[in-house]
Scaffold this motif. Structure first.
Motif, PDB file in Angstrom:
ATOM      1  N   ILE A 218       0.840  -1.380   0.076  1.00 49.16           N
ATOM      2  CA  ILE A 218       0.156  -0.099   0.135  1.00 49.16           C
ATOM      3  C   ILE A 218       0.826   1.356   0.002  1.00 49.16           C
ATOM      4  O   ILE A 218       2.191   1.225   0.247  1.00 49.16           O
ATOM      5  CB  ILE A 218      -1.172  -0.003   1.142  1.00 49.16           C
ATOM      6  N   GLY A 219       0.244   2.387  -0.296  1.00 46.83           N
ATOM      7  CA  GLY A 219       0.991   3.594  -0.362  1.00 46.83           C
ATOM      8  C   GLY A 219       2.186   3.472  -1.367  1.00 46.83           C
ATOM      9  O   GLY A 219       2.088   3.270  -2.494  1.00 46.83           O
ATOM     10  N   GLY A 220       3.371   3.899  -0.966  1.00 53.57           N
ATOM     11  CA  GLY A 220       4.496   3.871  -1.697  1.00 53.57           C
ATOM     12  C   GLY A 220       4.869   2.547  -2.129  1.00 53.57           C
ATOM     13  O   GLY A 220       5.737   2.252  -3.270  1.00 53.57           O
ATOM     14  N   SER A 221       4.399   1.392  -1.418  1.00 51.03           N
ATOM     15  CA  SER A 221       4.852   0.039  -1.796  1.00 51.03           C
ATOM     16  C   SER A 221       3.647  -0.482  -2.656  1.00 51.03           C
ATOM     17  O   SER A 221       3.711  -1.552  -3.285  1.00 51.03           O
ATOM     18  CB  SER A 221       4.772  -0.744  -0.407  1.00 51.03           C
ATOM     19  N   SER A 276       6.617  -4.389   1.268  1.00 51.42           N
ATOM     20  CA  SER A 276       6.317  -3.439   2.794  1.00 51.42           C
ATOM     21  C   SER A 276       7.723  -3.189   3.187  1.00 51.42           C
ATOM     22  O   SER A 276       8.469  -3.952   3.501  1.00 51.42           O
ATOM     23  CB  SER A 276       5.753  -4.015   3.625  1.00 51.42           C
ATOM     24  N   LYS A 277       8.038  -1.843   3.192  1.00 49.42           N
ATOM     25  CA  LYS A 277       9.166  -1.364   3.665  1.00 49.42           C
ATOM     26  C   LYS A 277       9.416  -1.737   5.249  1.00 49.42           C
ATOM     27  O   LYS A 277      10.518  -2.302   5.558  1.00 49.42           O
ATOM     28  CB  LYS A 277       9.536   0.162   3.539  1.00 49.42           C
ATOM     29  N   THR A 278       8.384  -1.593   6.168  1.00 54.12           N
ATOM     30  CA  THR A 278       8.436  -1.978   7.450  1.00 54.12           C
ATOM     31  C   THR A 278       8.125  -3.245   7.987  1.00 54.12           C
ATOM     32  O   THR A 278       8.450  -3.842   8.797  1.00 54.12           O
ATOM     33  CB  THR A 278       7.623  -0.778   8.266  1.00 54.12           C
ATOM     34  N   THR A 281       2.670  -2.700   8.226  1.00 54.72           N
ATOM     35  CA  THR A 281       1.653  -1.956   7.803  1.00 54.72           C
ATOM     36  C   THR A 281       0.367  -2.859   7.983  1.00 54.72           C
ATOM     37  O   THR A 281       0.387  -3.914   7.267  1.00 54.72           O
ATOM     38  CB  THR A 281       1.896  -1.274   6.496  1.00 54.72           C
ATOM     39  N   GLN A 422       0.524  11.006  -4.110  1.00 53.31           N
ATOM     40  CA  GLN A 422       1.229  10.749  -3.015  1.00 53.31           C
ATOM     41  C   GLN A 422       2.389  11.126  -2.871  1.00 53.31           C
ATOM     42  O   GLN A 422       2.733  11.616  -1.801  1.00 53.31           O
ATOM     43  CB  GLN A 422       1.175   9.078  -3.012  1.00 53.31           C
ATOM     44  N   GLU A 426       2.434  13.696   0.085  1.00 57.94           N
ATOM     45  CA  GLU A 426       3.057  13.101   1.351  1.00 57.94           C
ATOM     46  C   GLU A 426       4.497  14.053   1.550  1.00 57.94           C
ATOM     47  O   GLU A 426       4.864  13.893   2.693  1.00 57.94           O
ATOM     48  CB  GLU A 426       2.994  11.549   1.079  1.00 57.94           C
ATOM     49  N   GLN A 575       7.182  11.895   7.044  1.00 57.58           N
ATOM     50  CA  GLN A 575       5.635  11.736   7.072  1.00 57.58           C
ATOM     51  C   GLN A 575       4.831  11.582   8.020  1.00 57.58           C
ATOM     52  O   GLN A 575       4.050  10.651   8.202  1.00 57.58           O
ATOM     53  CB  GLN A 575       5.232  10.674   5.586  1.00 57.58           C
ATOM     54  N   VAL A 578       1.144  10.848   8.890  1.00 52.65           N
ATOM     55  CA  VAL A 578       0.201   9.819   8.486  1.00 52.65           C
ATOM     56  C   VAL A 578       0.043   8.819   9.920  1.00 52.65           C
ATOM     57  O   VAL A 578      -1.079   7.878   9.700  1.00 52.65           O
ATOM     58  CB  VAL A 578       0.550   8.603   7.352  1.00 52.65           C
TER      59      VAL A 578
HETATM   60  O1  LIG Z   1       6.017  -0.087   2.768  1.00 53.68           O
HETATM   61  P1  LIG Z   1       5.144  -0.010   4.123  1.00 53.68           P
HETATM   62  O2  LIG Z   1       6.177   0.014   5.280  1.00 53.68           O
HETATM   63  O3  LIG Z   1       4.355  -1.071   4.365  1.00 53.68           O
HETATM   64  O4  LIG Z   1       4.593   1.531   4.145  1.00 53.68           O
HETATM   65  C1  LIG Z   1       3.520   1.823   3.370  1.00 53.68           C
HETATM   66  C2  LIG Z   1       2.969   3.251   3.354  1.00 53.68           C
HETATM   67  O5  LIG Z   1       2.770   3.426   4.663  1.00 53.68           O
HETATM   68  C3  LIG Z   1       2.529   4.904   5.073  1.00 53.68           C
HETATM   69  O6  LIG Z   1       1.184   5.076   4.416  1.00 53.68           O
HETATM   70  C4  LIG Z   1       3.408   5.829   4.539  1.00 53.68           C
HETATM   71  O7  LIG Z   1       3.030   6.979   4.511  1.00 53.68           O
HETATM   72  C5  LIG Z   1       3.648   5.597   3.209  1.00 53.68           C
HETATM   73  O8  LIG Z   1       4.687   6.242   2.731  1.00 53.68           O
HETATM   74  C6  LIG Z   1       4.230   4.250   2.835  1.00 53.68           C
HETATM   75  O9  LIG Z   1       4.657   3.923   1.630  1.00 53.68           O
END
Ligand SMILES: O=P(O)(O)OC[C@H]1O[C@H](O)[C@H](O)[C@@H](O)[C@@H]1O
Length: 634
Positions: A218-221, A276-278, A281, A422, A426, A575, A578
């Motif tokens: 989602i989002g940037g991913s 997902s970066k983190t 999410t 976005q 953002e 950001q 959010v």
């Molecule tokens: O890639 P993730 O860690 O799952 O994060 C997904 C998204 O989460 C949030 O909405 C951030 O504001 C976005 O910048 C990011 O891309």
């Protein structure tokens, strides 16, 4: 051919006014104090707080507070005066008819043409904007970004999406590590993996070839890869490489999106890519879990099922492994890649290479790198991202237009406006500058857009007669899919492009009451048919939408956003906005769990939310858990 025109200068080998002129990676290697925490202090006006950063080279001196806010400088004030005393007295009808002026407001690089003669500027305006850019130390700030200084000061991170598309063999050392080498190790892993899947060496657990991909994120991913997928879907080379493969995206936590993503796909031939970066999410975690269950339900609960059918792109190996994805099936990226700037990392590389081949993705990287090089080295006056960024600042902060629209005259770019929305909102949707001071000038436009000509039949009424919204028109000299209809005066693409050329003039020139009168319209109707005009726009004309050009376009807009943030002195790379909603959703989730399964009364919310929740709880959940889930706060 197009690559030959762009300079291939190794990253980090240009002089930088704030630091010695030797390559930055050498400075980092030899700098013994590079890892030491340090407090950057300067002789500054005392009421501006110093920024605490963690490494000596974290932020160059340009990021230390100066004596005055950008809005107090004579350069800013000169632009305010100019807007009030000069530009407010002009009309684009007259400006655009001045051929000499129009000739000057034109720039080109590597096949990409920018005509900004329909912006409410004259050459003098541009001079003043370049002076503002110099005052804001734009050159130094962009160089700091390319060199990996930790310009994302609130998160103490470098901003290095440009390193994701640096050519193989280029060197950029950050904290003693050549990150371009790391980037290419991952890209090579993606090349090998995608080749194996595409040529049938990696098959599903039942032995069937994998030809469907669901990218979960989602989002940037999500937005970047989806825009790229759509841009390539009908492109000749990419679509031939895709064959009958299917790439879908699952982003919304709405279970309806699961249905749409999996509909009519054979799980035996399907691979899920969790992006997902983190890897924390909520939306992505739940969707990944749901797709994992879908695969297990159809293919059996074995480690092999997950190994053959699930892969991940993330910075968080621990969480990926905990989820059950094999470490060798994870494709990493790094904390110096912001989510909304991540499409050139594994985030875009993996799904796009699986669907279209790594070669196609590599062309995209080359296009982005070409624009990076131009942004980094071209003089401000002919620098496309700089020009777009300065015009953005001008329109927002001096002419007070708080929205802007992107109209690609290309159906394949249908998700480009959403991605840029976005990326930009953002990044620049901030209320304080990097020093923590509330900004006293408008920043951060509302971005929106639709492909032409669809937009024309939707919201263009407002653009022509309602509020003034500066527009970007993006057109292509050739179509991805040329069609000519017998009996029609022009090809289908020419028909499309006739609108691309007409709309900017309609916005700029408008239509006067006299012109309407001359058409014989009755007097009472005339006011309804007057177009005030004087509505600014830019035209971008590019060769044909292929992978390379898509990369150029992406980098152009990424850098536009950065330029605006640099001038406005804001941090375009965090950001925090959010977070608040997410935290409140955690509280609601807990309440829903306790009320559904343990009959707890709704409490702790305001009157309105309590009433809405009570009404919501009258409905049934529509499905049952096998075991009642005892809530654990994450
Ligand atoms: O890639 P993730 O860690 O799952 O994060 C997904 C998204 O989460 C949030 O909405 C951030 O504001 C976005 O910048 C990011 O891309």
């Amino acid at each position: 051919m197009r690559e030959e025109k762009c300079r291939n200068v190794p990253v980090g080998f240009v002089s930088f006014p704030s630091t010695p002129t030797q390559p930055i990676h050498l400075q980092r290697i030899h700098n013994k104090r590079a890892q030491l925490p340090v407090l950057v202090t300067t002789q500054r006006r005392s009421n501006r707080k110093p920024i605490v950063v963690s490494t000596v080279q974290s932020v160059p001196s340009i990021y230390q507070a100066t004596d005055e806010r950008i809005s107090n400088t004579s350069e800013w004030k000169a632009l305010e005066e100019h807007a009030k005393n000069v530009i407010s007295k002009t009309h684009l009808r007259d400006l655009v008819n001045d051929d000499k002026r129009s000739e000057k407001l034109w720039a080109e690089f590597d096949g990409c043409i920018l005509d900004y003669s329909r912006q409410r500027v004259i050459p003098e305006t541009m001079k003043l904007l370049f002076a503002l850019a110099k005052k804001a130390k734009l050159e130094e700030k962009k160089e700091a970004m390319f060199r990996g200084y930790k310009i994302n000061v609130t998160e103490d991170r470098s901003v290095l999406h440009t390193a994701l598309r640096a050519p193989k063999g280029t060197q950029l050392y950050i904290d003693g590590v050549d990150i371009v080498d790391e980037v290419w190790q991952v890209l090579e892993k993606i090349r090998t993996f995608s080749d194996r899947v595409r040529n049938g060496q990696h098959v599903g657990v039942t032995g069937r070839p994998i030809k469907n991909f669901i990218a979960i994120g989602i989002g940037g991913s999500y937005l970047g890869p989806e825009f790229l997928h759509e841009a390539l879907r009908t492109e000749k080379v990419a679509s031939a490489a895709a064959g009958d493969r299917v790439l879908r995206f699952l982003s919304n936590v709405d279970p309806v999106d699961v249905k749409r993503a999996t509909d009519k796909l054979n799980p035996e031939e399907t691979m899920a890519i969790v992006v997902s970066k983190t890897f924390t999410t909520r939306e992505t975690s739940i969707n990944a879990k749901t797709i994992k269950d879908w695969l297990i339900y159809h293919l059996g609960d074995s480690a092999e099922t997950i190994k053959k059918h699930m892969v991940a792109c993330s910075t968080n190996l621990d969480k990926v492994v905990k989820f059950g994805i094999a470490p060798e099936n994870m494709f990493p990226f790094w904390d110096w890649v912001g989510g909304r700037y991540s499409v050139c990392s594994a985030v875009g590389a993996l799904p796009i290479s699986l669907q279209y081949s790594f070669d196609v993705f590599e062309r995209f990287l080359k296009g982005a790198h070409s624009m990076d090089t131009h942004f980094r080295y071209a003089p401000l006056e002919g620098n496309l991202p700089v020009l777009l960024g300065l015009l953005g600042v001008w329109n927002m902060s001096f002419l007070n237009y708080n929205a802007r629209a992107i109209h690609p005259y290309s159906e394949a770019l249908l998700r480009f406006p959403a991605h840029i929305q976005q990326l930009d909102m953002e990044s620049n949707g901030k209320h304080v500058n990097i020093f923590g001071e509330v900004v006293d000038y408008p920043v951060g436009e509302i971005d929106f857009g639709e492909p032409g000509t669809n937009g024309q039949h939707s919201f263009f009424q407002l653009l022509h007669m309602g509020q003034v919204v500066p527009c970007d028109f993006i057109g292509f000299i050739e179509s991805q899919n040329p069609v000519c209809e017998e009996g029609e005066p022009v090809s289908n693409h020419d028909e499309l492009m006739a609108n691309f050329f007409a709309q900017p003039d309609a916005l700029a020139f408008g239509k006067t009451a006299d012109e309407v009168r001359q058409e014989g319209k009755p007097e009472w109707l005339i006011p309804h048919m007057v177009f005030t005009g004087n509505r600014p726009s830019s035209c971008l004309l590019m060769p044909v939408l292929d992978a390379y050009v898509t990369g150029q376009l992406l980098a152009l807009y990424e850098h536009r956003t950065a330029v605006q943030g640099f001038i406005w002195e804001i941090n375009s790379f965090d950001q925090f906005g959010v977070e608040l909603g997410k935290v409140l959703a955690n509280k609601v989730r807990k309440q829903l769990n306790e009320s559904r399964y343990f009959n707890k009364k709704i409490s702790g919310f305001n009157h309105s939310t309590t009433k809405l929740l009570n009404r919501y709880m009258e409905g049934s959940v529509g499905c049952a858990f096998e075991h009642v889930f005892h809530y654990e706060d994450e």
